[in-house]
Write an enzyme that holds these catalytic residues in place. Structure first.
Site, PDB file in Angstrom:
ATOM      1  N   ASN A  54       0.975  -1.199   0.041  1.00 50.16           N
ATOM      2  CA  ASN A  54      -0.029   0.121   0.156  1.00 50.16           C
ATOM      3  C   ASN A  54       0.892   1.156   0.129  1.00 50.16           C
ATOM      4  O   ASN A  54       0.481   2.333  -0.541  1.00 50.16           O
ATOM      5  CB  ASN A  54      -0.955   0.141   1.384  1.00 50.16           C
ATOM      6  CG  ASN A  54      -2.400  -0.689   0.951  1.00 50.16           C
ATOM      7  OD1 ASN A  54      -3.089  -0.357   0.174  1.00 50.16           O
ATOM      8  ND2 ASN A  54      -2.374  -2.016   1.356  1.00 50.16           N
ATOM      9  N   HIS A  79      -8.359  -1.447   5.547  1.00 52.20           N
ATOM     10  CA  HIS A  79      -8.754  -2.505   6.328  1.00 52.20           C
ATOM     11  C   HIS A  79      -9.228  -3.686   4.988  1.00 52.20           C
ATOM     12  O   HIS A  79     -10.099  -3.129   4.274  1.00 52.20           O
ATOM     13  CB  HIS A  79      -9.560  -2.480   7.294  1.00 52.20           C
ATOM     14  CG  HIS A  79      -9.909  -3.785   7.950  1.00 52.20           C
ATOM     15  ND1 HIS A  79      -9.039  -4.443   9.181  1.00 52.20           N
ATOM     16  CD2 HIS A  79     -11.005  -4.758   7.790  1.00 52.20           C
ATOM     17  CE1 HIS A  79      -9.621  -5.539   9.419  1.00 52.20           C
ATOM     18  NE2 HIS A  79     -10.862  -5.824   8.631  1.00 52.20           N
ATOM     19  N   GLN A 125      -7.772  -3.623  -5.234  1.00 51.72           N
ATOM     20  CA  GLN A 125      -8.656  -2.773  -4.865  1.00 51.72           C
ATOM     21  C   GLN A 125      -8.233  -1.625  -3.873  1.00 51.72           C
ATOM     22  O   GLN A 125      -8.224  -0.531  -3.893  1.00 51.72           O
ATOM     23  CB  GLN A 125      -9.994  -3.330  -4.296  1.00 51.72           C
ATOM     24  CG  GLN A 125     -10.802  -4.242  -5.566  1.00 51.72           C
ATOM     25  CD  GLN A 125     -10.866  -3.501  -6.847  1.00 51.72           C
ATOM     26  OE1 GLN A 125     -11.129  -2.223  -6.880  1.00 51.72           O
ATOM     27  NE2 GLN A 125     -10.265  -3.910  -7.913  1.00 51.72           N
ATOM     28  N   ARG A 145       1.929   1.062  25.866  1.00 48.49           N
ATOM     29  CA  ARG A 145       1.354   1.481  24.264  1.00 48.49           C
ATOM     30  C   ARG A 145       1.438   3.017  24.299  1.00 48.49           C
ATOM     31  O   ARG A 145       1.680   3.568  23.236  1.00 48.49           O
ATOM     32  CB  ARG A 145       0.096   0.886  24.062  1.00 48.49           C
ATOM     33  CG  ARG A 145      -0.004  -0.680  23.692  1.00 48.49           C
ATOM     34  CD  ARG A 145      -1.344  -0.931  23.421  1.00 48.49           C
ATOM     35  NE  ARG A 145      -1.286  -2.581  23.083  1.00 48.49           N
ATOM     36  CZ  ARG A 145      -0.894  -2.962  21.800  1.00 48.49           C
ATOM     37  NH1 ARG A 145      -0.496  -2.164  21.147  1.00 48.49           N
ATOM     38  NH2 ARG A 145      -0.680  -4.416  22.133  1.00 48.49           N
TER      39      ARG A 145
HETATM   40  C1  GAR Z   1      -3.354  -4.991   3.637  1.00 51.11           C
HETATM   41  O1  GAR Z   1      -4.061  -6.059   3.229  1.00 51.11           O
HETATM   42  C2  GAR Z   1      -4.151  -4.207   4.696  1.00 51.11           C
HETATM   43  O2  GAR Z   1      -5.315  -3.988   4.508  1.00 51.11           O
HETATM   44  C3  GAR Z   1      -3.864  -4.935   5.776  1.00 51.11           C
HETATM   45  O3  GAR Z   1      -2.705  -5.424   6.023  1.00 51.11           O
HETATM   46  C4  GAR Z   1      -2.025  -5.529   4.545  1.00 51.11           C
HETATM   47  C5  GAR Z   1      -0.604  -4.973   4.661  1.00 51.11           C
HETATM   48  O4  GAR Z   1      -0.320  -5.051   3.214  1.00 51.11           O
HETATM   49  N1  GAR Z   1      -4.137  -4.305   7.020  1.00 51.11           N
HETATM   50  C6  GAR Z   1      -4.956  -4.762   8.318  1.00 51.11           C
HETATM   51  O5  GAR Z   1      -5.229  -5.938   8.096  1.00 51.11           O
HETATM   52  C7  GAR Z   1      -5.072  -3.920   9.214  1.00 51.11           C
HETATM   53  N2  GAR Z   1      -6.162  -4.276  10.105  1.00 51.11           N
HETATM   54  P1  GAR Z   1       0.981  -4.163   2.634  1.00 51.11           P
HETATM   55  O6  GAR Z   1       1.891  -4.272   3.762  1.00 51.11           O
HETATM   56  O7  GAR Z   1       1.363  -4.954   1.410  1.00 51.11           O
HETATM   57  O8  GAR Z   1       0.440  -2.861   2.296  1.00 51.11           O
END
Ligand code: GAR
Length: 223
Positions: free
Chosen positions: A18, A113, A177, A69
């Protein structure tokens, strides 16, 4: 558009696809934004490597060095301030964040998400969708508030769930997407076109919809 260029602080834990989509949208001027800093809780995150390759400050903050945290999130906020970030993007950030980070950036933190929220929040969204047997899944970009994956929704994209899907194949279809809707959400914010009213986020001056519908399985009777 009243803002010239949004300064992004990206938090990521994993592979960074992303982040890659954001960087590409920035470099092709599809979005009026630039990534000022990438922060990760995991030293091995490929997102850090990607940032370094693009000459963007890439910082690993080790959670083990902080007693809570809250302390950790305060350190994150200090770094975000130092780099002048005005929109925080959680791009595969797998830590629960606290109000120490949320409060100073209310309506200025977004998360991607991999499900159609409010279905399947939390971990293993693809597995949850397959186990439940939904026919349509997708992804969501939403503002971050104190609830887990519960903030107001900015944009969603739907994909069909196919008969022979595995977690991996569904993830691949959804990820494609994600890489479209996350840059789009950032651009809406760069253009200051979002109006938040409680749970609902209104897009100012939307373009007419193409009328596309997602149905799964296919309708076979010619309707
Ligand atoms: C993505 O699918 C994102 O939607 C998910 O982690 C992945 C990261 O991919 N996020 C979550 O599940 C947050 N709750 P990336 O490191 O290739 O962007």
């Amino acid at each position: 558009m009243s803002r010239s260029r949004l300064r992004l602080g990206v938090l990521a834990s994993g592979r960074g696809s992303n982040l890659q989509a954001i960087l590409q949208a920035c470099s092709t001027a599809k979005i009026h934004a630039g990534v000022e800093v990438v922060i990760s809780d995991r030293a091995q995150s490929q997102a850090l490597e990607l940032a370094r390759r693009n000459q963007i400050p890439a910082i690993h903050l080790d959670p083990k060095s902080y007693s809570s945290r809250e302390d950790y999130d305060e350190a994150v906020v200090r770094l975000l301030h130092e780099h002048g970030a005005d929109l925080i993007v959680l791009a595969g950030y797998m830590r629960l964040i606290t109000s120490r980070l949320i409060a100073p950036y209310r309506n200025c933190i977004i998360n991607i998400h991999p499900s159609l929220l409010p279905s399947f929040p939390g971990l293993h969204a693809h597995r949850q969708a397959l186990e439940w047997g939904v026919r349509i899944s997708g992804c969501t970009v939403h503002f971050v508030d104190e609830t887990m994956d519960g903030g107001s929704i900015i944009i969603q994209a739907a994909v069909p769930v196919l008969e022979d899907d595995t977690e991996e194949t569904l993830e691949t279809r959804i990820l494609e997407q994600e890489h479209r809707i996350l840059p789009q959400a950032i651009q809406y914010l760069a253009e200051e076109r979002l109006e938040v009213s409680g749970r609902r986020v209104k897009l100012k001056s939307p373009k007419p919809m193409s009328g596309a519908k997602v149905v799964s399985p296919l309708i076979e009777i010619g309707l």
